[in-house]
Scaffold this motif. Sequence first.
Motif, PDB file in Angstrom:
ATOM      1  N   ASP A  74     -51.033  21.822 116.845  1.00 17.07           N
ATOM      2  CA  ASP A  74     -52.086  22.283 115.928  1.00 17.07           C
ATOM      3  C   ASP A  74     -53.271  22.877 116.686  1.00 17.07           C
ATOM      4  N   ALA A  75     -53.520  22.364 117.893  1.00 19.05           N
ATOM      5  CA  ALA A  75     -54.705  22.779 118.649  1.00 19.05           C
ATOM      6  C   ALA A  75     -54.447  23.959 119.578  1.00 19.05           C
ATOM      7  N   VAL A  76     -53.203  24.337 119.800  1.00 17.21           N
ATOM      8  CA  VAL A  76     -52.898  25.433 120.737  1.00 17.21           C
ATOM      9  C   VAL A  76     -53.468  26.745 120.187  1.00 17.21           C
ATOM     10  N   PRO A  77     -54.238  27.483 120.996  1.00 15.36           N
ATOM     11  CA  PRO A  77     -54.809  28.756 120.534  1.00 15.36           C
ATOM     12  C   PRO A  77     -53.713  29.764 120.199  1.00 15.36           C
ATOM     13  N   GLU A  78     -54.001  30.656 119.272  1.00 18.08           N
ATOM     14  CA  GLU A  78     -53.037  31.681 118.871  1.00 18.08           C
ATOM     15  C   GLU A  78     -52.660  32.580 120.041  1.00 18.08           C
ATOM     16  N   THR A  79     -53.553  32.678 121.025  1.00 15.78           N
ATOM     17  CA  THR A  79     -53.330  33.585 122.152  1.00 15.78           C
ATOM     18  C   THR A  79     -52.458  32.979 123.251  1.00 15.78           C
ATOM     19  N   THR A  80     -52.016  31.733 123.074  1.00 16.93           N
ATOM     20  CA  THR A  80     -51.210  31.065 124.102  1.00 16.93           C
ATOM     21  C   THR A  80     -49.727  31.127 123.748  1.00 16.93           C
ATOM     22  N   ASP A  81     -48.904  31.533 124.713  1.00 17.46           N
ATOM     23  CA  ASP A  81     -47.449  31.485 124.538  1.00 17.46           C
ATOM     24  C   ASP A  81     -46.974  30.088 124.916  1.00 17.46           C
ATOM     25  N   LEU A  82     -46.295  29.423 123.987  1.00 14.60           N
ATOM     26  CA  LEU A  82     -45.889  28.033 124.182  1.00 14.60           C
ATOM     27  C   LEU A  82     -44.387  27.883 124.025  1.00 14.60           C
ATOM     28  N   THR A 103     -30.286  19.039 129.362  1.00 17.49           N
ATOM     29  CA  THR A 103     -31.629  19.578 129.133  1.00 17.49           C
ATOM     30  C   THR A 103     -31.511  20.854 128.318  1.00 17.49           C
ATOM     31  N   GLN A 104     -32.347  20.989 127.306  1.00 15.28           N
ATOM     32  CA  GLN A 104     -32.295  22.147 126.406  1.00 15.28           C
ATOM     33  C   GLN A 104     -33.712  22.662 126.107  1.00 15.28           C
ATOM     34  N   GLN A 105     -33.799  23.947 125.871  1.00 11.74           N
ATOM     35  CA  GLN A 105     -35.062  24.533 125.419  1.00 11.74           C
ATOM     36  C   GLN A 105     -35.039  24.566 123.898  1.00 11.74           C
ATOM     37  N   LEU A 106     -35.908  23.795 123.268  1.00 11.73           N
ATOM     38  CA  LEU A 106     -35.952  23.744 121.803  1.00 11.73           C
ATOM     39  C   LEU A 106     -36.695  24.928 121.218  1.00 11.73           C
ATOM     40  N   VAL A 107     -37.788  25.328 121.874  1.00 14.24           N
ATOM     41  CA  VAL A 107     -38.611  26.436 121.383  1.00 14.24           C
ATOM     42  C   VAL A 107     -38.830  27.404 122.534  1.00 14.24           C
ATOM     43  N   PRO A 108     -38.390  28.673 122.411  1.00 16.78           N
ATOM     44  CA  PRO A 108     -38.596  29.647 123.489  1.00 16.78           C
ATOM     45  C   PRO A 108     -40.086  29.907 123.721  1.00 16.78           C
ATOM     46  N   VAL A 109     -40.439  30.253 124.946  1.00 15.07           N
ATOM     47  CA  VAL A 109     -41.828  30.567 125.277  1.00 15.07           C
ATOM     48  C   VAL A 109     -42.227  31.845 124.566  1.00 15.07           C
ATOM     49  N   GLY A 110     -43.227  31.742 123.724  1.00 17.60           N
ATOM     50  CA  GLY A 110     -43.687  32.896 122.958  1.00 17.60           C
ATOM     51  C   GLY A 110     -44.845  32.499 122.062  1.00 17.60           C
ATOM     52  N   PRO A 111     -45.280  33.411 121.181  1.00 15.10           N
ATOM     53  CA  PRO A 111     -46.377  33.094 120.264  1.00 15.10           C
ATOM     54  C   PRO A 111     -46.090  31.804 119.495  1.00 15.10           C
ATOM     55  N   LEU A 143     -40.226  30.221 131.824  1.00 13.94           N
ATOM     56  CA  LEU A 143     -41.544  30.851 131.899  1.00 13.94           C
ATOM     57  C   LEU A 143     -41.498  32.209 132.569  1.00 13.94           C
ATOM     58  N   GLY A 144     -40.475  32.458 133.364  1.00 10.92           N
ATOM     59  CA  GLY A 144     -40.356  33.746 134.029  1.00 10.92           C
ATOM     60  C   GLY A 144     -41.392  33.930 135.130  1.00 10.92           C
ATOM     61  N   THR A 145     -41.571  35.162 135.543  1.00 12.26           N
ATOM     62  CA  THR A 145     -42.532  35.475 136.606  1.00 12.26           C
ATOM     63  C   THR A 145     -43.573  36.448 136.076  1.00 12.26           C
ATOM     64  N   GLY A 146     -44.615  36.642 136.845  1.00 16.89           N
ATOM     65  CA  GLY A 146     -45.693  37.539 136.447  1.00 16.89           C
ATOM     66  C   GLY A 146     -46.871  37.384 137.368  1.00 16.89           C
ATOM     67  N   GLU A 147     -47.927  38.114 137.059  1.00 17.07           N
ATOM     68  CA  GLU A 147     -49.107  38.106 137.909  1.00 17.07           C
ATOM     69  C   GLU A 147     -50.020  36.921 137.654  1.00 17.07           C
ATOM     70  N   THR A 148     -49.843  36.252 136.524  1.00 20.08           N
ATOM     71  CA  THR A 148     -50.752  35.163 136.183  1.00 20.08           C
ATOM     72  C   THR A 148     -50.055  33.809 136.287  1.00 20.08           C
ATOM     73  N   THR A 149     -50.855  32.768 136.313  1.00 18.43           N
ATOM     74  CA  THR A 149     -50.328  31.413 136.504  1.00 18.43           C
ATOM     75  C   THR A 149     -49.599  30.906 135.263  1.00 18.43           C
ATOM     76  N   ARG A 150     -48.428  30.313 135.481  1.00 17.56           N
ATOM     77  CA  ARG A 150     -47.691  29.615 134.430  1.00 17.56           C
ATOM     78  C   ARG A 150     -47.873  28.111 134.631  1.00 17.56           C
ATOM     79  N   ARG A 151     -47.753  27.351 133.533  1.00 15.28           N
ATOM     80  CA  ARG A 151     -47.925  25.893 133.641  1.00 15.28           C
ATOM     81  C   ARG A 151     -46.782  25.178 132.930  1.00 15.28           C
ATOM     82  N   ILE A 152     -46.306  24.123 133.587  1.00 15.67           N
ATOM     83  CA  ILE A 152     -45.349  23.196 132.987  1.00 15.67           C
ATOM     84  C   ILE A 152     -46.065  21.859 132.829  1.00 15.67           C
ATOM     85  N   VAL A 153     -45.950  21.256 131.675  1.00 14.89           N
ATOM     86  CA  VAL A 153     -46.513  19.925 131.438  1.00 14.89           C
ATOM     87  C   VAL A 153     -45.343  18.973 131.234  1.00 14.89           C
ATOM     88  N   LEU A 154     -45.100  18.115 132.222  1.00 15.53           N
ATOM     89  CA  LEU A 154     -43.983  17.175 132.175  1.00 15.53           C
ATOM     90  C   LEU A 154     -44.470  15.823 131.672  1.00 15.53           C
TER      91      LEU A 154
END
Length: 437
Positions: A74-82, A103-111, A143-154
């Motif tokens: 509920d608190a995740v900003p609209e601008t964050t891909d989760l 291990t499975q991905q339930l929700v793909p990283v995206g809006p 999460l893929g790669t890119g110029e900006t930092t990606r984060r994993i919360v375990l």
Amino acid sequence: MIIKRRLPMVLLGLLVALPTLGIPPAYAAEPETEPVEPPKMELVLDVSGSMRAKDIGGRTRIEVAQEAFNDVVDAVPETTDLGIRVLGATYGGDDKKVGCQDTQQLVPVGPVDRVKAKNAIATLRPTGFTPVGLALREAAKDLGTGETTRRIVLITDGEDTCAPPDPCEVARELAAQGTHLVVDTLGLIPDEKVRKQLVCIAAATGGTYTSAQSKEDLTRRIKQIVERAKDTHAKTPAKVTGTDVCAKAPVLTAGVYTDRERFEEHRWYRIPVQPGQELRASVSIGLDRPLNRDYGVLLRATATDGRELVRGNDAGSGRTDVLSTGLRWSAADDEDEEEAEDDDQGGIFTKSTTKAPEPTVVCLVVSNSFSAAAGAGQAPGMPLELTIDLVDASPAPNSPGLGRGWVLLGVLALAGLLSGLLVGWLTRWWVAVWRTR
């Protein structure tokens, strides 16, 4: 002459201190640049059999984690891909070879799709093994790669039961790839062995470790990490190594840097500040291991001769839990001090125009008062993030005009006079009445 020059400054200081005046601050905030891409984060949840334990306020660990996840979604900003990935969620058998691939991905990283995310989380039931290393490796691919930092919360309550791959080695492997990946770890009621493993994972990637023993702890901590990802993802920190003296320190320009600092250590850096520029610097240190109480971080700017120019905002404030601090400095600050000293001696300050202006080398030093709690290791050092910005200096004018401030000054003077007369009259009246009794 001195009184004439200083009186307006004193009056200006008085007026600025009054919140009702509405005078704009001397330094305007710099406009924020739009990030190249949105923040990207994946939450990795342990759904292994141990999550059935009913030891968090009389509730199971999975129930607490599910409720915390809903609050965070509920608190995740609209601008964050989760994205959301789980481990140990589907295979309930005894075949370790099969269970350690669970291990499975339930929700793909995206809006953020809040309904989809909550529905996926609600169906989870504690089931199998704990392949933490494999889940981290797969989350990095998500999460893929890119110029900006990606984060994993375990988020896990137990040690990896499937090594190899060892989670610590996987974290080091991911950090070595230079993919700007940070892993933050949250332990649910962890024992000492689990805590060490989670600290190792976080330390290898410059992330943080926290123990959460209630739903409130878990929710609050995940929200903090989400906020941090939103604020810092746009600038990937460059690795730098500070030294123990300014003369040998690395020269930094505007940017975001990451380093490691041991307990009670000083890390020095050098920043050339051009004439007409203002240095703005801030530092944050992540708590990736238990610390003793009364800790703090201090940021100072000094001249090359050791003279202190300015120190961080929280220094001397009485706080003993300072994890972030910042400062600002421009060459104009020193010029003002020199001019004031010359005036006090009856001299005249004249700025030289014959010599080409040269940059001023500022020595920036990060210090800390951290001490390790029992069982916490000294190495590697605590992860720190240093932000350097160089902007156009905007010093307050030497002889400011008060403008409409004169009106306010007159009103204050009149109010003071009337208050004094009123108090004097009431005092005389009270004395007169008292004498008649």
